[in-house]
Design an enzyme around this catalytic site. Sequence first.
Site, mmCIF file in Angstrom:
data_model
loop_
_atom_site.group_PDB
_atom_site.id
_atom_site.type_symbol
_atom_site.label_atom_id
_atom_site.label_comp_id
_atom_site.label_asym_id
_atom_site.label_seq_id
_atom_site.Cartn_x
_atom_site.Cartn_y
_atom_site.Cartn_z
ATOM 1 N N CYS A 116 0.814 -1.228 0.000
ATOM 2 C CA CYS A 116 0.000 0.000 0.000
ATOM 3 C C CYS A 116 0.843 1.272 0.000
ATOM 4 O O CYS A 116 0.322 2.360 -0.230
ATOM 5 C CB CYS A 116 -0.959 0.007 1.182
ATOM 6 S SG CYS A 116 -2.122 -1.354 1.140
ATOM 7 N N HIS A 258 -3.142 7.117 2.085
ATOM 8 C CA HIS A 258 -3.626 5.806 1.653
ATOM 9 C C HIS A 258 -4.952 5.516 2.360
ATOM 10 O O HIS A 258 -5.063 5.673 3.578
ATOM 11 C CB HIS A 258 -2.591 4.742 2.007
ATOM 12 C CG HIS A 258 -3.111 3.357 1.931
ATOM 13 N ND1 HIS A 258 -3.709 2.872 0.798
ATOM 14 C CD2 HIS A 258 -3.154 2.361 2.845
ATOM 15 C CE1 HIS A 258 -4.099 1.627 1.023
ATOM 16 N NE2 HIS A 258 -3.769 1.296 2.249
ATOM 17 N N ASN A 288 -10.155 -0.095 -0.107
ATOM 18 C CA ASN A 288 -8.692 -0.012 -0.051
ATOM 19 C C ASN A 288 -8.137 -0.592 -1.356
ATOM 20 O O ASN A 288 -8.196 -1.808 -1.571
ATOM 21 C CB ASN A 288 -8.204 -0.807 1.164
ATOM 22 C CG ASN A 288 -6.694 -0.827 1.317
ATOM 23 O OD1 ASN A 288 -5.963 -0.540 0.371
ATOM 24 N ND2 ASN A 288 -6.239 -1.170 2.505
#
Length: 337
Positions: A116, A258, A288
């Site tokens: 990520c 993020h 996500n």
Amino acid sequence: MSGAGGRAAVVAGLGGWVPPTAVTNDALARELDTSDEWIRTRTGIARRHVVDPGTATGDLAVEAGRRALRSAGTDAADVVVLATSTPDRPCPATAPEVASRLGLTGVCAFDIAAVCTGFVYALGVSAGLVASGFARSVLVIGADTFSTILDPADRTTRAIFGDGAGAVLLRAGDPDEPGALRGLQLGSDGSRSDLIQVAAGGSRQRSTGLPAEEAATYFTMDGRPVFAEAVRHMAASVEATAAALGGTPADVDRIVLHQANARILAAVAERVGVPLERFPSNIERVGNTVAASVPLVLADAVADGVLRPGQRVVLGGFGGGLTWGSVGLVWPETTPG
Ligand code: UT7
């Protein structure tokens, strides 16, 4: 982050893309022991987009890359850097094929795997290539299709992760102009690599010849410690970048992080002492999206008018590795492609 000749990497274009198939919380709840209420309250997510069989990460990366080039008004780049942890295949890297499909034949092209944090790592490496004089422009893409590596029976990861791609075109410019990347901060802690992983399929635990249950080819995440580490590292990273820019997080207009969990954004906001309204979010719409998360939320924030030219911005990420990082800039004039 400016080179010997005073060259800096400047954001010149931006694009995002999610596959058309959306999966709502109610659709997940028909399949798994979960509910719209649990997912919304624990994560802030209402739906996520997933690829149909036959569509791979590289396909999304091409779409996002094309949009970023169009946004920058160009069809050229000297380098293509693709941040992904779901490459089209383990070997070779996906970036060279993406570059060729974008008509960028012959350019330097490689993948970066920082889960990520991948897009922020890719921005940092690309900024170095520009500052050194190696490249005049770099197409930086973050793309992942985690739907292809999730355990279909794992209600937690299925609720969180979605597929997508986002991209930025960096060009060589002046360190003081809007869009110039500044205050890069990157870090890692490999002693916690087991918290977010696909255990098998690499050289340590080969999947070849093993029965499926032993192959451990599904993605796993230990949610609670990851949550705590994400808050701690993203807050510290944002503070470090703000300090490198000569201020504190309170001096920053937009903190674009993020999109792991809406509660993580709220906890970081509280820890750095900045109102949550300054943290753009699209997690409700896309979940996500791993390496695509930061450029996708940037594209959405610009399209929604939440992120405007002249605003001081810090971008930040956290993910498997563990890895984390952030970078600052004054937002330039851009229209997502
Ligand atoms: O992208 C970068 C890395 N990832 C992250 O930053 C994610 C960080 N972690 C998180 O966002 C959260 O830890 C999760 C969203 C993954 C989980 O939320 P949580 O509030 O930490 O829940 P939990 O893991 O502590 O589980 C609480 C309960 C458990 O049930 P019991 O043991 O209390 O009976 C889980 O089994 O919630 C249960 N649960 C669910 N229930 C309904 C877990 N997932 C679900 C679900 N639906 N989808």
